[in-house]
Design a protein around this motif. Structure first.
Motif, mmCIF file in Angstrom:
data_model
loop_
_atom_site.group_PDB
_atom_site.id
_atom_site.type_symbol
_atom_site.label_atom_id
_atom_site.label_comp_id
_atom_site.label_asym_id
_atom_site.label_seq_id
_atom_site.Cartn_x
_atom_site.Cartn_y
_atom_site.Cartn_z
ATOM 1 N N VAL A 285 -70.156 -51.632 0.771
ATOM 2 C CA VAL A 285 -70.649 -50.465 0.053
ATOM 3 C C VAL A 285 -70.376 -49.227 0.906
ATOM 4 C CG1 VAL A 285 -72.688 -49.334 -0.891
ATOM 5 C CG2 VAL A 285 -72.427 -51.792 -1.112
ATOM 6 N N SER A 286 -69.661 -48.254 0.341
ATOM 7 C CA SER A 286 -69.372 -47.012 1.056
ATOM 8 C C SER A 286 -70.226 -45.891 0.472
ATOM 9 C CB SER A 286 -67.889 -46.667 0.930
ATOM 10 O OG SER A 286 -67.562 -46.399 -0.416
ATOM 11 N N LEU A 287 -70.137 -44.730 1.042
ATOM 12 C CA LEU A 287 -70.905 -43.596 0.525
ATOM 13 C C LEU A 287 -70.511 -43.264 -0.907
ATOM 14 C CD1 LEU A 287 -71.002 -41.229 3.612
ATOM 15 C CD2 LEU A 287 -72.863 -42.591 2.681
ATOM 16 N N ALA A 288 -69.250 -43.488 -1.256
ATOM 17 C CA ALA A 288 -68.787 -43.190 -2.606
ATOM 18 C C ALA A 288 -69.317 -44.196 -3.631
ATOM 19 C CB ALA A 288 -67.267 -43.169 -2.641
ATOM 20 N N THR A 289 -69.550 -45.446 -3.209
ATOM 21 C CA THR A 289 -70.000 -46.473 -4.151
ATOM 22 C C THR A 289 -71.481 -46.779 -4.038
ATOM 23 O OG1 THR A 289 -69.428 -48.233 -2.591
ATOM 24 C CG2 THR A 289 -67.739 -47.582 -4.176
ATOM 25 N N LYS A 290 -72.183 -46.169 -3.083
ATOM 26 C CA LYS A 290 -73.600 -46.449 -2.865
ATOM 27 C C LYS A 290 -74.469 -45.741 -3.896
ATOM 28 C CE LYS A 290 -76.975 -46.687 0.761
ATOM 29 N NZ LYS A 290 -77.194 -46.685 2.178
ATOM 30 N N ASN A 291 -75.504 -46.417 -4.335
ATOM 31 C CA ASN A 291 -76.466 -45.844 -5.264
ATOM 32 C C ASN A 291 -77.418 -44.951 -4.455
ATOM 33 O OD1 ASN A 291 -78.355 -45.244 -7.199
ATOM 34 N ND2 ASN A 291 -78.734 -47.362 -7.781
ATOM 35 N N PRO A 292 -77.482 -43.656 -4.738
ATOM 36 C CA PRO A 292 -78.309 -42.754 -3.925
ATOM 37 C C PRO A 292 -79.808 -43.029 -4.013
ATOM 38 C CG PRO A 292 -77.378 -41.579 -5.794
ATOM 39 C CD PRO A 292 -76.778 -42.960 -5.792
ATOM 40 N N THR A 293 -80.272 -43.757 -5.023
ATOM 41 C CA THR A 293 -81.699 -44.039 -5.154
ATOM 42 C C THR A 293 -82.151 -45.200 -4.270
ATOM 43 O OG1 THR A 293 -81.322 -45.527 -7.018
ATOM 44 C CG2 THR A 293 -81.704 -43.200 -7.524
ATOM 45 N N GLU A 294 -81.219 -45.948 -3.665
ATOM 46 C CA GLU A 294 -81.584 -47.108 -2.856
ATOM 47 C C GLU A 294 -81.927 -46.746 -1.419
ATOM 48 O OE1 GLU A 294 -78.263 -49.675 -3.426
ATOM 49 O OE2 GLU A 294 -79.082 -50.487 -5.268
ATOM 50 N N GLY A 295 -81.493 -45.608 -0.930
ATOM 51 C CA GLY A 295 -81.827 -45.182 0.425
ATOM 52 C C GLY A 295 -81.120 -45.988 1.496
ATOM 53 N N THR A 296 -81.691 -45.993 2.699
ATOM 54 C CA THR A 296 -81.044 -46.660 3.823
ATOM 55 C C THR A 296 -81.246 -48.171 3.822
ATOM 56 O OG1 THR A 296 -82.981 -46.296 5.198
ATOM 57 C CG2 THR A 296 -81.254 -44.635 5.301
ATOM 58 N N THR B 245 -75.634 -53.592 1.810
ATOM 59 C CA THR B 245 -74.419 -53.102 2.455
ATOM 60 C C THR B 245 -73.165 -53.777 1.910
ATOM 61 O OG1 THR B 245 -74.716 -54.692 4.237
ATOM 62 C CG2 THR B 245 -75.586 -52.481 4.595
ATOM 63 N N TRP B 246 -73.333 -54.823 1.095
ATOM 64 C CA TRP B 246 -72.196 -55.525 0.492
ATOM 65 C C TRP B 246 -72.438 -55.714 -0.995
ATOM 66 C CZ3 TRP B 246 -67.932 -56.234 3.332
ATOM 67 C CH2 TRP B 246 -68.062 -56.188 4.711
ATOM 68 N N GLU B 247 -71.382 -55.613 -1.782
ATOM 69 C CA GLU B 247 -71.424 -55.840 -3.231
ATOM 70 C C GLU B 247 -70.535 -57.027 -3.549
ATOM 71 O OE1 GLU B 247 -71.731 -51.339 -5.023
ATOM 72 O OE2 GLU B 247 -69.767 -52.241 -4.801
ATOM 73 N N GLY B 248 -70.870 -57.708 -4.613
ATOM 74 C CA GLY B 248 -69.958 -58.769 -5.011
ATOM 75 C C GLY B 248 -70.696 -59.959 -5.571
ATOM 76 N N PRO B 249 -70.026 -61.021 -5.718
ATOM 77 C CA PRO B 249 -68.703 -61.384 -5.224
ATOM 78 C C PRO B 249 -67.588 -60.872 -6.129
ATOM 79 C CG PRO B 249 -69.646 -63.242 -6.357
ATOM 80 C CD PRO B 249 -70.695 -62.148 -6.354
ATOM 81 N N TYR B 250 -66.424 -60.720 -5.553
ATOM 82 C CA TYR B 250 -65.217 -60.321 -6.271
ATOM 83 C C TYR B 250 -64.129 -61.346 -6.015
ATOM 84 C CZ TYR B 250 -67.351 -55.765 -6.983
ATOM 85 O OH TYR B 250 -68.191 -54.760 -7.356
ATOM 86 N N GLU B 251 -63.180 -61.403 -6.927
ATOM 87 C CA GLU B 251 -62.053 -62.322 -6.792
ATOM 88 C C GLU B 251 -60.790 -61.501 -6.562
ATOM 89 O OE1 GLU B 251 -59.681 -65.533 -9.576
ATOM 90 O OE2 GLU B 251 -61.699 -64.923 -10.095
ATOM 91 N N ILE B 252 -59.953 -61.945 -5.651
ATOM 92 C CA ILE B 252 -58.673 -61.277 -5.407
ATOM 93 C C ILE B 252 -57.709 -61.716 -6.490
ATOM 94 C CG2 ILE B 252 -56.713 -61.071 -3.842
ATOM 95 C CD1 ILE B 252 -58.687 -61.475 -1.546
ATOM 96 N N THR B 253 -57.170 -60.752 -7.230
ATOM 97 C CA THR B 253 -56.241 -61.075 -8.315
ATOM 98 C C THR B 253 -54.798 -60.756 -7.953
ATOM 99 O OG1 THR B 253 -56.619 -58.912 -9.313
ATOM 100 C CG2 THR B 253 -57.959 -60.735 -10.111
ATOM 101 N N LYS B 254 -54.591 -59.850 -7.000
ATOM 102 C CA LYS B 254 -53.227 -59.436 -6.668
ATOM 103 C C LYS B 254 -53.188 -58.928 -5.232
ATOM 104 C CE LYS B 254 -49.906 -55.897 -8.031
ATOM 105 N NZ LYS B 254 -49.713 -54.742 -8.895
ATOM 106 N N VAL B 255 -52.121 -59.265 -4.529
ATOM 107 C CA VAL B 255 -51.886 -58.707 -3.197
ATOM 108 C C VAL B 255 -50.908 -57.558 -3.382
ATOM 109 C CG1 VAL B 255 -51.015 -59.147 -0.889
ATOM 110 C CG2 VAL B 255 -52.249 -60.935 -2.106
#
Length: 59
Positions: free
Chosen positions: A4-15, A19-29
């Motif tokens: 989770v970066s500053l651009a993707t972080k929800n501002p209402t959650e605070g500190t 720190t991680w979102e997911g799970p995600y699957e890799i579809t393409k390299v």
């Protein structure tokens, strides 16, 4: 899992928010160290992610 970066972080959650979102699957390299991700529902994320911002998720 995607970091989770500053651009993707929800501002209402605070500190104490996650720190991680997911799970995600890799579809393409796109190039070495850069991956296109897809969430479990099948939706592809808008831009590729660098391997420095990803970590393995084991079920």
């Amino acid at each position: 899992m995607r970091k989770v970066s500053l651009a993707t972080k929800n501002p209402t959650e605070g500190t104490l928010g996650p720190t991680w979102e997911g799970p995600y699957e890799i579809t393409k390299v796109c190039r070495p160290g850069t991956y296109q991700l897809c969430d479990p529902k099948g939706k592809t994320l808008s831009h590729p992610w660098n391997a420095d911002h990803l970590k393995y998720y084991y079920k």
